[in-house]
Write an enzyme that holds these catalytic residues in place. Structure first.
Site, PDB file in Angstrom:
ATOM      1  N   GLY A  53       0.819  -1.217   0.000  1.00  0.00           N
ATOM      2  CA  GLY A  53       0.000   0.000   0.000  1.00  0.00           C
ATOM      3  C   GLY A  53       0.842   1.250   0.000  1.00  0.00           C
ATOM      4  O   GLY A  53       2.020   1.228   0.347  1.00  0.00           O
TER       5      GLY A  53
ATOM      6  N   ASP B 219     -10.308  11.214  12.539  1.00  0.00           N
ATOM      7  CA  ASP B 219     -10.210  10.950  11.109  1.00  0.00           C
ATOM      8  C   ASP B 219     -10.960   9.660  10.764  1.00  0.00           C
ATOM      9  O   ASP B 219     -10.438   8.782  10.079  1.00  0.00           O
ATOM     10  CB  ASP B 219      -8.745  10.877  10.678  1.00  0.00           C
ATOM     11  CG  ASP B 219      -8.576  11.173   9.191  1.00  0.00           C
ATOM     12  OD1 ASP B 219      -9.561  11.630   8.556  1.00  0.00           O
ATOM     13  OD2 ASP B 219      -7.481  10.933   8.653  1.00  0.00           O
TER      14      ASP B 219
ATOM     15  N   GLY C  93       4.046   7.501   2.860  1.00  0.00           N
ATOM     16  CA  GLY C  93       5.070   6.542   2.471  1.00  0.00           C
ATOM     17  C   GLY C  93       4.430   5.233   2.069  1.00  0.00           C
ATOM     18  O   GLY C  93       3.360   5.235   1.464  1.00  0.00           O
ATOM     19  N   LYS C  94       5.081   4.142   2.407  1.00  0.00           N
ATOM     20  CA  LYS C  94       4.588   2.848   1.927  1.00  0.00           C
ATOM     21  C   LYS C  94       4.330   1.879   3.068  1.00  0.00           C
ATOM     22  O   LYS C  94       4.911   2.008   4.143  1.00  0.00           O
ATOM     23  CB  LYS C  94       5.621   2.224   0.988  1.00  0.00           C
ATOM     24  CG  LYS C  94       5.641   2.881  -0.376  1.00  0.00           C
ATOM     25  CD  LYS C  94       6.560   2.140  -1.316  1.00  0.00           C
ATOM     26  CE  LYS C  94       6.364   2.660  -2.738  1.00  0.00           C
ATOM     27  NZ  LYS C  94       7.331   2.085  -3.658  1.00  0.00           N
ATOM     28  N   VAL C  95       3.473   0.893   2.766  1.00  0.00           N
ATOM     29  CA  VAL C  95       3.214  -0.165   3.734  1.00  0.00           C
ATOM     30  C   VAL C  95       3.694  -1.495   3.158  1.00  0.00           C
ATOM     31  O   VAL C  95       3.404  -1.804   2.004  1.00  0.00           O
ATOM     32  CB  VAL C  95       1.706  -0.269   4.055  1.00  0.00           C
ATOM     33  CG1 VAL C  95       1.465  -1.325   5.133  1.00  0.00           C
ATOM     34  CG2 VAL C  95       1.158   1.071   4.505  1.00  0.00           C
TER      35      VAL C  95
ATOM     36  N   GLY D 221       0.230   9.176   1.431  1.00  0.00           N
ATOM     37  CA  GLY D 221       0.984  10.410   1.443  1.00  0.00           C
ATOM     38  C   GLY D 221       2.206  10.282   2.339  1.00  0.00           C
ATOM     39  O   GLY D 221       3.226  10.921   2.121  1.00  0.00           O
TER      40      GLY D 221
ATOM     41  N   LYS E 106       4.641   0.096   8.266  1.00  0.00           N
ATOM     42  CA  LYS E 106       4.375   1.374   7.609  1.00  0.00           C
ATOM     43  C   LYS E 106       5.598   2.270   7.758  1.00  0.00           C
ATOM     44  O   LYS E 106       5.953   2.683   8.851  1.00  0.00           O
ATOM     45  CB  LYS E 106       3.142   2.023   8.262  1.00  0.00           C
ATOM     46  CG  LYS E 106       2.738   3.341   7.665  1.00  0.00           C
ATOM     47  CD  LYS E 106       1.321   3.684   8.106  1.00  0.00           C
ATOM     48  CE  LYS E 106       1.253   5.039   8.785  1.00  0.00           C
ATOM     49  NZ  LYS E 106      -0.080   5.362   9.282  1.00  0.00           N
TER      50      LYS E 106
END
Ligand SMILES: *[C@@H]1O[C@H](CO)[C@@H](O)[C@H](O)[C@H]1NC(C)=O
Ligand SMILES: *[C@@H]1O[C@H](CO)[C@@H](O)[C@H](O)[C@H]1NC(C)=O
Ligand SMILES: *[C@@H]1O[C@H](CO)[C@@H](O)[C@H](O)[C@H]1NC(C)=O
Ligand SMILES: *[C@@H]1O[C@H](CO)[C@@H](O)[C@H](O)[C@H]1NC(C)=O
Length: 962
Positions: A647, A764, A652-654, A650, A668
């Site tokens: 995944g 959120d 970064g990446k998982v 905004g 993450k």
């Protein structure tokens, strides 16, 4: 290792000399060595062959004989060898809290004629209890509770004429209670025993009348949670010293309660619930010591409220559910000075409920659900704690009085007690196996669970019930010279056996961790009941966890105790010792070399952490989360490979990773300089590491090495709710599943609002922050924007507005006042999204406005056919509860926060819809509750009450409105 012959010679001389000087009895030494050979995880200094002179940890000698073995919580695994018989001077044997000690108990224990205390609490010993224990004529203290013993209670134990404490609870024992039969002794011969703790077994037969004789001195008689049948012996009233009596949860126990029960004037705790007792409701007049009375769910004759209701001066808790008691409830019941909890549902109380102005200040709960009360008068200062009258004539359909609303939601009861931390400054986060103590120091606590078998109180939120325990422990440990600095208690709850459980953390004083000796001492103090809690707690037992002695705290927990040396070297004894010594030196040097570097790494990380941190108002409390090294994470994600990339965002990446334990995790990794700022990173670690709920994603750990910001979560395989709604994840959600997902998410948010301490506003809530696990349970995620609310538990904070457009609460946006109701708004938007599968805000179309405009309550499906997700199909039968769902969503998005329901109410209403849609407590929820049962088992009374946090923490409703 090339050892010169000269050195070898020197060492063998040394070894021989020490053998001559050895002062431990050779039999004891050999016996102990043989016992130890069956164990893993022995204390670190169990080397050589002279336990007394070398002061083996956990061994106490008198002269050259071993008199005491105390090894609780060492994580010992293996079996107890029959060689124990060689230790003929042994007085104390305590191997408690080693859950990997298993196998049968050797019958040779019977030859330890000096044994006074045999304590094996919380191990996994199995097989029959050896009848040879009956030969231990000096035995005073016998605790075999919480093991896996089966078979019956040996009659020979009736020979233990000195026995004071006799605990066999929580095993798999069957058969009857043995009684003197003319030849063989029985339990009635134990005339000096004060404690019979036999609960939680499968014992059967009648309860022998001989136990209730004036010869017996029992003060605690616990026979609960068994299969006893017949009736309560008529001699009951003869056992005058009795203070605690538990017959509860013996479903075959019937007949009337002997009327001489009120001869038991010292009785403080009486548990008769969940049997099939008949006859008149017992008359408890004159039992002035009674504080906790539970007689629920029996078959007593119908009667009117008895006089003793108002005459028991010490009564704190009266639990009389489903008993056909009728008439007017006497007003004086509410003004008994100590009264805390009245659970009286399912009776026939009628007329006007009158709570005078003089009601007890301790009163927390009056549950009168399903009675026949038609009016209410509350005098003077208003009673503001929980009152439940659902299912009474006073609650006509549509009535909005608090007491007519589903319990638990209109009146959220206070969260269970948890020891506060009073930190003036923000401490740095603790390392992986440390926790922050109540005194705000990071240290490795000794942890375990306290079980109180019959406390005299029932209010689990009031500090006045728990602070005395903390203080008392602290004082007594100090007296016993145990270096305990502070004590924390968390999560008290009544378990399914009606025991009050709570977790206990003892923090070391003046050091970061306890020594092996400390643990041996503390474990024994708790296992042999040297520590006695204040009287209001009643009988207890403790199950300790293995203590982690690892002293290199930055080594991930996969590496075990490094201070145990490999001793398996094929050489002479002298050679082995020498080799061991050399290995020890090499290891020490190696460790010394490595340690400074690690320390450097660590301090660097924390320097940067501190510099980045801007918030000084919150206290990091890192419970459970573990610190990973960057290298470790690189390894488990295959060097952050493409293949493991699951995944983007905004931030970064998982990546997916697999821990050495086999656990799948999501890693993450923030891009440097990413939007997910370090404050958010920190917030997420702090909040997530202290919330634990099945509907909240759990944090496994984090990494701050080398300027990285990496969070490690449990792996949740089925993507986000948003991806399901848009069809992207391929997980198809029909209406029933959607309801269940929304229910799960609602429970997660409600947990944050109502049970987290302090409460947390997520800020959120949106469909892309709801993850779905393999069983499609919802898990609320992404706590980067979350905020804890004020100290007092309720309230609001003024804060810069953050959130996601489309979900943002307009009131919050205008006023900048953040409350839980802002999450409720976002949740309402999410609900509309679930119905429509549309984005909340799309090309100027705002879902809230659209649904509001389209709703026509006079029409089928509220006339929303156009807007409803076509994937759901249009058959009204397939969409049972849709109207109620839309109504609820629209209440959530009311303009004024005050008009929106609480998340607890949302949970209650959705639960009802799930049932309507046929997704009631069926197969799925059964598997669900199983997997969390170990954390919060159900209290048998909790089912429909505001105290029910079953299934991981949310009040659940099981109301059948009349
Ligand atoms: C057990 O008690 C009975 C009387 O109740 C007595 O006759 C018998 O001697 C006792 N046995 C032992 C071993 O104490
Ligand atoms: C009440 O207890 C006393 C003291 O043990 C005893 O002597 C008396 O017989 C008991 N009365 C009844 C009715 O059991
Ligand atoms: C309440 O119930 C009792 C019987 O338990 C009955 O005698 C009485 O009349 C009832 N009172 C009211 C006000 O219904
Ligand atoms: C617990 O052990 C201590 C010895 O340290 C002893 O004095 C005490 O009597 C024991 N407690 C019980 C209930 O046997």
């Amino acid at each position: 290792m090339g050892l010169s012959p000269w050195l070898l010679f020197l060492f063998s001389v040394l070894v021989q000399t020490s053998a001559i000087l050895a002062d431990t009895d050779p039999g004891d030494s050999a016996g102990l060595t043989a016992i130890a050979a069956n164990w893993k995880n022995k204390p670190s200094n169990w080397n050589g062959d002279d336990p007394c002179r070398d002061k083996w940890i956990g061994i106490i000698c008198t002269g050259n004989r071993v008199t005491s073995i105390r090894l609780s919580s060492f994580g010992l695994s293996g079996t107890l060898s029959g060689d124990i018989q060689t230790l003929t001077e042994l007085v104390y044997l305590d191997l408690s809290y080693n859950k990997d000690l298993s196998g049968p108990l050797p019958s040779t224990i019977g030859s330890l004629s000096n044994l006074q205390n045999l304590i094996l609490v919380g191990c996994s010993f199995s097989g029959e209890i050896p009848k040879e224990l009956g030969q231990l004529s000096k035995l005073i203290f016998l605790s075999l509770n919480s093991n896996k013993f089966s078979g019956s209670i040996p009659a020979s134990l009736g020979n233990l004429s000195k026995l004071y404490w006799f605990d066999l609870a929580d095993n798999k024992l069957t058969g009857t209670l043995p009684i003197f039969d003319g030849t063989n002794p029985g339990l009635d011969n134990l005339t000096n025993t004060k404690h019979f703790h036999f609960g939680i077994n499968q014992l059967s037969g009648t309860i022998p009348r001989e136990i209730f004789s004036s010869k017996m001195k029992l003060i605690h008689l616990l026979l609960d949670n068994n299969n006893f049948s017949g009736s309560i012996p008529p001699t009951l009233g003869l056992l005058n010293p009795l203070e605690v009596l538990r017959f509860d949860n013996n479903p075959q126990l019937g007949g009337p309660v002997p009327s001489n029960i009120n001869n038991l004037t010292k009785l403080a705790e009486l548990h008769l619930e969940n049997c099939k007792l008949t006859g008149p409701l017992p008359d408890l007049t004159g039992m002035s010591a009674l504080s906790f009375v539970d007689m629920s769910n029996n078959s007593f004759n119908a009667s009117d409220a008895p006089n003793w209701f108002t005459t028991l001066p010490s009564l704190t808790s009266l639990f009389l559910e489903n008993l056909q008691i009728g008439g007017q409830l006497p007003q004086a019941l509410f003004s008994l000075p100590a009264v805390q909890t009245l659970r009286l549902r399912g009776n026939r109380f009628n007329g006007t409920l009158t709570i005078g102005s003089d009601f007890s200040t301790q009163l927390q709960l009056i549950d009168l659900q399903n009675n026949q009360i038609s009016a209410i008068t509350v005098g003077g200062s208003q009673y503001s704690k929980t009152l439940i009258l659902v299912g009474n004539p006073i609650c006509v359909p549509g009535s909005t009085d608090n007491y007519c609303v589903a319990p638990g939601h209109s009146n959220p009861t206070a969260a269970p007690y948890s020891t506060a931390r009073n930190c003036s400054a923000v401490p740095t986060p603790c390392l992986s196996n440390q926790l922050l103590s109540p005194a705000c120091i990071c240290a490795v606590p000794y942890r375990g669970t306290l079980f109180f078998r019959s406390p005299s109180f029932s209010d689990l939120s009031s500090p006045s019930n728990f602070v005395p325990l903390e203080q008392d422990m602290k004082t007594k440990f100090a007296k016993l010279n145990v270096p305990v600095d502070s004590i924390a208690i968390h999560e008290p709850f009544f378990d399914s056996n009606n025991n009050l459980q709570m977790s206990l953390e003892l923090f070391p004083s003046g050091k970061v961790q306890f020594s092996e000796q400390d643990i041996s001492d503390v474990g024994f103090i708790l296992s042999n009941q040297t520590y006695k809690p204040p009287a209001m707690f009643g009988p207890y037992y403790f199950i300790g966890q293995q203590y982690s002695f690892a002293n290199d705290l930055l080594v991930p927990s996969t590496s075990k105790k490094t201070n145990r040396l490999p001793l398996i070297i094929g050489a002479s004894a002298g050679g082995a010792v020498l080799a061991a010594a050399v290995v020890a030196i090499v290891v020490c040097i190696a460790r010394r070399k490595r340690t400074p570097k690690r320390t450097e790494d660590r301090s660097q990380s924390f320097v940067s952490w501190d510099m980045k941190s801007t918030s000084a108002s919150t206290v990091p409390q890192l419970r459970g989360a573990r610190m990973f090294s960057f290298d470790e994470l690189r390894k488990i994600t295959n060097n952050f490979s493409e293949a493991n990339d699951i995944g983007n965002g905004g931030y970064g990446k998982v990546y997916r990773g697999t821990l050495p334990s086999g656990q799948l995790v999501a890693v993450k990794r923030s891009e440097q300089g990413s939007l997910q700022g370090s404050l958010e990173f920190r917030t997420e670690i702090e909040l997530l590491s202290r919330v634990h709920h099945k509907n909240v994603v759990s944090l496994v750990g984090f990494c701050l090495d080398q300027d990285e910001q990496i969070l490690v979560y449990e792996y949740v395989p089925n993507g986000t709710l948003k991806e399901s709604l848009t069809g992207k994840s391929g997980v198809r959600l029909d209406w029933r599943r959607r309801l269940r997902v929304v229910l799960g998410a609602a429970k997660g948010v409600a947990y944050l609002h109502e049970l987290a301490d302090p409460p947390i506003v997520h800020r959120d809530i949106k469909s892309s922050n709801v993850l779905l696990d393999e069983r499609l349970n919802a898990k609320v995620s992404d706590f980067g924007l979350s905020k804890p609310l004020g100290e007092d538990g309720r309230g609001q904070v003024t804060t810069q507005v953050k959130g996601t457009m489309g979900y943002l609460d307009p009131e919050y946006y205008m006023t900048q006042q953040l409350t839980e109701k802002s999450d409720v708004y976002s949740f309402g938007v999410l609900m509309l999204e679930v119905v429509t599968a549309r984005k909340p805000l799309e090309r100027n179309r705002y879902i809230v406005r659209e649904v509001k405009a389209a709703v026509d309550r006079s029409k089928d499906m509220y006339g929303l056919h156009e807007l409803v997700d076509p994937v759901l199909g249009a058959a009204p039968s397939a969409l049972a509860g849709l109207e109620q769902f839309v109504d609820l969503a629209l209440r959530c998005v009311e303009e004024a926060g005050a008009d929106r329901p609480s998340m607890g109410e949302v949970v209650g209403e959705i639960e009802r819809m799930v049932k309507m849609a046929g997704g009631g407590p069926g197969h799925e929820s059964a598997s669900e509750s199983m997997s969390y049962a170990s954390r919060t088992p159900r209290h048998p009374y909790g089912g429909d009450s505001p105290f029910d946090y079953s299934g991981g923490g949310m009040p659940s409703t099981r109301v059948e409105p009349k």
